[in-house]
Design a protein around this motif. Sequence first.
Motif, PDB file in Angstrom:
ATOM      1  N   LEU A 123      50.365 -39.684  25.483  1.00  0.00           N
ATOM      2  CA  LEU A 123      50.445 -40.888  26.306  1.00  0.00           C
ATOM      3  C   LEU A 123      49.751 -42.078  25.661  1.00  0.00           C
ATOM      4  O   LEU A 123      50.322 -43.157  25.545  1.00  0.00           O
ATOM      5  N   GLN A 173      49.299 -39.127  35.160  1.00  0.00           N
ATOM      6  CA  GLN A 173      49.942 -38.332  34.117  1.00  0.00           C
ATOM      7  C   GLN A 173      48.960 -37.649  33.158  1.00  0.00           C
ATOM      8  O   GLN A 173      49.239 -36.568  32.658  1.00  0.00           O
ATOM      9  N   CYS A 174      47.832 -38.286  32.892  1.00  0.00           N
ATOM     10  CA  CYS A 174      46.892 -37.708  31.918  1.00  0.00           C
ATOM     11  C   CYS A 174      46.213 -36.470  32.504  1.00  0.00           C
ATOM     12  O   CYS A 174      45.631 -36.530  33.597  1.00  0.00           O
ATOM     13  N   ASP A 178      49.911 -35.582  28.666  1.00  0.00           N
ATOM     14  CA  ASP A 178      50.302 -35.159  30.010  1.00  0.00           C
ATOM     15  C   ASP A 178      50.376 -33.642  30.057  1.00  0.00           C
ATOM     16  O   ASP A 178      50.043 -32.948  29.091  1.00  0.00           O
ATOM     17  N   GLU A 179      50.834 -33.093  31.175  1.00  0.00           N
ATOM     18  CA  GLU A 179      50.839 -31.625  31.334  1.00  0.00           C
ATOM     19  C   GLU A 179      51.830 -30.933  30.414  1.00  0.00           C
ATOM     20  O   GLU A 179      51.742 -29.724  30.192  1.00  0.00           O
TER      21      GLU A 179
END
Length: 369
Positions: free
Chosen positions: A259, A294-295, A253-254
């Motif tokens: 993940l 999210q990715c 994620d950022e």
Amino acid sequence: MKKILNRYVPNTLIFLAFVSVILFCFFNKDFSYSLQDAEQQKLELVSWVFSGVMGVVSFLAIFISFVYDNNLIGASKNLRQLYHPYGLGLEEFRANYNEYIRNISRRTNVNILFITVLVTTLLSIIIWGISALLYNGFSMKLPQKVSDVKAIVNVLVYAIWILLSGLLASLCHLLNHIRTKKDPLGGGFLPDKDHLLDIDLLSAEDTDLAEIFRIISPSIELHENPQNSNGNEISIFFPMTFSNIRFVIKLFDEKSNLLFRLYGITEKKDAGKPNFFIVSNSVTEKVAKVFKEQCVRAEFRYYNETFNKIARINGKVVTESKLFSVVPDKINYLTEDGIDRDHTLINNIQSNKFFIQQDYEALLAGEDV
């Protein structure tokens, strides 16, 4: 074993032909014989016939050698671009591979011509050698003075036999190098296509594997499964399949939280062709939502047969309509701190088996992919 026999047996046979003539002379060194006129005429006829046949065969061999040697030079240049594909894209890389395969393709006429030249060379060495011995009456004396014309002629006859035999042996040696694909621009022999598409074998060569993986790295796709209204499908696409690609693809994620990890090993089947594999066809909506929302980045990691890391490629996320995908982007040259334990995921799995593991448990607790 077959390659070793192809490379060394012809030279061994030529060497044995020379040895047979020398042994024939040694065991008959005390033998005194003078050719009759009729015998000498027959001997000269046989020599002329062999000379004519050898002349035609040699011309064809030199011509074909020139043509195929140019092919091998082209293949050697292709090989260097495949080993170090700097600046090449997938299409250029694939075009180089296809051209390399065409250049090293063995033609039947090369094998036939080589066998013809080899047999003719062996017979020529033996027949011309024995003819020289008979012509000189098995005399191998060196001239003691300039006026000893007979001894000088004898030496010239042997010298011509050695020279012609050496030329024929050299021609046979050249054809054998072409037949066995000797690399004309470097040491060793040109690899076959199976060798060229095997990561384990390439890792032992002078190759830039990071550049190769920059081109051939797979992409991951998440899309709706038309056969399952309650699930999504994750697939992996290899634009050009190599055997023994051991990989772990990590999605972050950022905040660089891990993940998912997708991992597997490719096999020899369909190497060189594009390949598409379904990793899971029952991804839940909640997991798919994490993928899509999210990715933000990915990292592709590759390992050799001893599970040492050989390349790292950064990946980027591409979202188009209902399709979510992760594609390779640039080589990651940064030094990594800590111990890499990702290879433990692929230590004991079979080839052409691909898996996905969820690692962001705070978001995915209790969910199965």
